[in-house]
Write a protein that holds these residues in place. Structure first.
Motif, PDB file in Angstrom:
ATOM      1  N   VAL A 179       0.879  -1.247  -0.053  1.00  0.00           N
ATOM      2  CA  VAL A 179      -0.105  -0.046   0.187  1.00  0.00           C
ATOM      3  C   VAL A 179       0.768   1.312   0.000  1.00  0.00           C
ATOM      4  CG1 VAL A 179      -1.913   1.314   1.108  1.00  0.00           C
ATOM      5  CG2 VAL A 179      -1.734  -1.377   1.409  1.00  0.00           C
ATOM      6  N   ASP A 180       0.714   2.125  -1.082  1.00  0.00           N
ATOM      7  CA  ASP A 180       1.555   3.300  -0.916  1.00  0.00           C
ATOM      8  C   ASP A 180       0.992   4.508  -0.342  1.00  0.00           C
ATOM      9  OD1 ASP A 180       3.705   2.232  -2.426  1.00  0.00           O
ATOM     10  OD2 ASP A 180       2.440   2.208  -4.329  1.00  0.00           O
ATOM     11  N   ARG A 181       0.845   4.179   0.955  1.00  0.00           N
ATOM     12  CA  ARG A 181       0.300   5.291   1.853  1.00  0.00           C
ATOM     13  C   ARG A 181       0.674   5.127   3.215  1.00  0.00           C
ATOM     14  NH1 ARG A 181      -6.310   4.397   0.356  1.00  0.00           N
ATOM     15  NH2 ARG A 181      -5.985   3.950  -1.833  1.00  0.00           N
ATOM     16  N   GLY A 182       0.676   6.147   3.945  1.00  0.00           N
ATOM     17  CA  GLY A 182       1.197   6.014   5.379  1.00  0.00           C
ATOM     18  C   GLY A 182       0.304   5.093   6.235  1.00  0.00           C
ATOM     19  N   GLU A 183       0.993   4.679   7.314  1.00  0.00           N
ATOM     20  CA  GLU A 183       0.388   3.925   8.186  1.00  0.00           C
ATOM     21  C   GLU A 183      -0.873   4.590   8.861  1.00  0.00           C
ATOM     22  OE1 GLU A 183       2.453   0.699  10.526  1.00  0.00           O
ATOM     23  OE2 GLU A 183       3.764   2.556  10.676  1.00  0.00           O
ATOM     24  N   GLY A 184      -0.853   5.915   9.020  1.00  0.00           N
ATOM     25  CA  GLY A 184      -1.914   6.791   9.608  1.00  0.00           C
ATOM     26  C   GLY A 184      -3.330   6.895   8.799  1.00  0.00           C
ATOM     27  N   ALA A 187      -4.751   2.934   8.897  1.00  0.00           N
ATOM     28  CA  ALA A 187      -4.863   2.277  10.187  1.00  0.00           C
ATOM     29  C   ALA A 187      -6.212   1.967  10.672  1.00  0.00           C
ATOM     30  CB  ALA A 187      -4.404   3.254  11.556  1.00  0.00           C
ATOM     31  N   ALA A 188      -7.153   2.975  10.401  1.00  0.00           N
ATOM     32  CA  ALA A 188      -8.689   2.685  10.597  1.00  0.00           C
ATOM     33  C   ALA A 188      -9.188   1.445   9.869  1.00  0.00           C
ATOM     34  CB  ALA A 188      -9.638   3.954  10.505  1.00  0.00           C
ATOM     35  N   THR A 189      -8.773   1.386   8.561  1.00  0.00           N
ATOM     36  CA  THR A 189      -9.478   0.581   7.689  1.00  0.00           C
ATOM     37  C   THR A 189      -8.682  -0.996   8.059  1.00  0.00           C
ATOM     38  OG1 THR A 189      -9.230   1.847   5.846  1.00  0.00           O
ATOM     39  CG2 THR A 189      -9.253  -0.544   5.389  1.00  0.00           C
ATOM     40  N   LEU A 190      -7.607  -0.899   8.692  1.00  0.00           N
ATOM     41  CA  LEU A 190      -6.865  -2.220   9.175  1.00  0.00           C
ATOM     42  C   LEU A 190      -7.521  -2.739  10.445  1.00  0.00           C
ATOM     43  CD1 LEU A 190      -3.141  -1.887   8.280  1.00  0.00           C
ATOM     44  CD2 LEU A 190      -4.742  -2.916   7.079  1.00  0.00           C
ATOM     45  N   SER A 191      -8.010  -1.874  11.360  1.00  0.00           N
ATOM     46  CA  SER A 191      -8.434  -1.978  12.597  1.00  0.00           C
ATOM     47  C   SER A 191      -9.799  -2.757  12.314  1.00  0.00           C
ATOM     48  CB  SER A 191      -8.765  -0.922  13.645  1.00  0.00           C
ATOM     49  OG  SER A 191      -7.400  -0.389  13.827  1.00  0.00           O
ATOM     50  N   LEU A 234      -9.538  -6.054   1.771  1.00  0.00           N
ATOM     51  CA  LEU A 234      -8.580  -4.910   1.803  1.00  0.00           C
ATOM     52  C   LEU A 234      -8.341  -4.215   0.777  1.00  0.00           C
ATOM     53  CD1 LEU A 234      -7.023  -3.212   3.920  1.00  0.00           C
ATOM     54  CD2 LEU A 234      -5.140  -4.758   3.535  1.00  0.00           C
ATOM     55  N   ALA A 235      -7.922  -5.012  -0.286  1.00  0.00           N
ATOM     56  CA  ALA A 235      -7.571  -4.337  -1.614  1.00  0.00           C
ATOM     57  C   ALA A 235      -8.985  -3.385  -2.202  1.00  0.00           C
ATOM     58  CB  ALA A 235      -7.352  -5.229  -2.486  1.00  0.00           C
ATOM     59  N   GLU A 237     -11.314  -1.986  -0.251  1.00  0.00           N
ATOM     60  CA  GLU A 237     -11.660  -0.922   0.543  1.00  0.00           C
ATOM     61  C   GLU A 237     -10.610   0.377   0.455  1.00  0.00           C
ATOM     62  OE1 GLU A 237     -12.148  -2.397   4.546  1.00  0.00           O
ATOM     63  OE2 GLU A 237     -13.929  -3.111   4.251  1.00  0.00           O
ATOM     64  N   LEU A 238      -9.458  -0.114  -0.086  1.00  0.00           N
ATOM     65  CA  LEU A 238      -8.445   0.841  -0.120  1.00  0.00           C
ATOM     66  C   LEU A 238      -8.527   1.344  -1.447  1.00  0.00           C
ATOM     67  CD1 LEU A 238      -5.327  -0.587   2.072  1.00  0.00           C
ATOM     68  CD2 LEU A 238      -7.033   1.339   2.433  1.00  0.00           C
ATOM     69  N   GLU A 239      -9.260   0.616  -2.405  1.00  0.00           N
ATOM     70  CA  GLU A 239      -9.218   1.047  -3.801  1.00  0.00           C
ATOM     71  C   GLU A 239      -7.858   0.742  -4.649  1.00  0.00           C
ATOM     72  OE1 GLU A 239     -10.741   4.929  -4.101  1.00  0.00           O
ATOM     73  OE2 GLU A 239     -12.884   4.421  -3.620  1.00  0.00           O
ATOM     74  N   LEU A 240      -7.216  -0.394  -4.335  1.00  0.00           N
ATOM     75  CA  LEU A 240      -6.113  -0.513  -4.813  1.00  0.00           C
ATOM     76  C   LEU A 240      -6.220  -1.219  -6.277  1.00  0.00           C
ATOM     77  CD1 LEU A 240      -4.041  -1.561  -1.621  1.00  0.00           C
ATOM     78  CD2 LEU A 240      -3.903   0.381  -2.780  1.00  0.00           C
TER      79      LEU A 240
END
Length: 240
Positions: A179-184, A187-191, A234-235, A237-240
């Motif tokens: 994922v080419d985004r910062g953890e912050g 984080a909410a999506t991963l939780s 996950l992919a 929800e993050l639109e990857l």
């Protein structure tokens, strides 16, 4: 049914001083993963008898298997075998089968089986020998503790000798999503994903490349279908 569990006890001042980089933990973790045994804890202790004994007792009580590395050679600071014997309150002495292995090895090598080398034939009562095809001097298993050399080539050979004798479970599988985004940002999506897929382990491992932040999300478990489902969700929800 949950997989069997394991711990590793790395023994040696040279590891704690930084003089030697431990390679055995990485190897053991990979092999246990393939065998379906979950490595839950790794401890590193110095060449201190009381520390070794205490750690062996705690780890042996807490896990199905304990693997030790280091401290079973011919020198004065190789005290692991004696510590294991004391931890289980059992006598230790030179054992005939271990001595015979060493005698044959040194006869073939043209070297003397002197008092120092004979120390490597001292085995606690009730222990089973662990084959060492590299340098002959055996390790041993006492109760659920597998005692092995610290030299990586020998340690690896001993692990190969022991693993077929142990009950395994389902191999641990994993998928990685970059994922080419910062953890912050994620984080909410991963939780939320971790709550839905509570049977899986979801880890986030950040990186930085040319000033840009990103993360590798690793989904682990023993059910390939569940891992696929979590990674796909996950992919999406993050639109990857």
């Amino acid at each position: 049914m949950a997989n069997p569990t394991a711990a590793m006890l790395v023994i040696g001042d040279e590891i704690l001083s930084g003089r030697t980089r431990d390679a055995n933990m990485h190897f053991l973790a990979q092999e246990l993963t393939k065998h379906g045994i979950d490595l839950k804890e790794v401890r590193i202790v110095s060449d201190d008898a009381s520390a070794i004994e205490a750690a062996v007792k705690v780890l042996s009580d807490a896990y199905d298997n304990v693997f030790t590395s280091g401290g079973i050679g011919p020198t004065h600071d190789d005290i692991t075998a004696d510590c294991i014997a004391r931890a289980f309150d059992t006598p230790i002495d030179v054992r005939d089968d271990a001595r015979a292995l060493l005698q044959a090895h040194y006869d073939k090598s043209g070297l003397e089986l002197n008092a120092a080398r004979l120390r490597m034939a001292r085995i606690p009562d009730g222990a089973t020998l662990i084959e060492n095809p590299v340098s002959t001097a055996p390790g041993f298993t006492l109760a659920n503790v597998h005692v092995m050399a610290g030299v990586p080539s020998v340690f690896q050979a001993m692990v190969a000798s022991v693993l077929p004798t142990l009950t395994g479970g389902r191999p641990l599988l994993s998928q990685t999503l970059r994922v080419d985004r910062g953890e912050g940002d994620i984080a909410a999506t991963l939780s939320a994903l971790a709550e839905v897929f509570s049977d899986l382990s979801i880890g986030c491992y950040p990186f930085q490349i040319n000033g840009a932040f990103g993360a590798n999300v690793v989904v682990r478990g023993t059910d390939g279908g569940r891992i696929d489902a979590a990674t796909t969700r996950l992919a999406k929800e993050l639109e990857l």
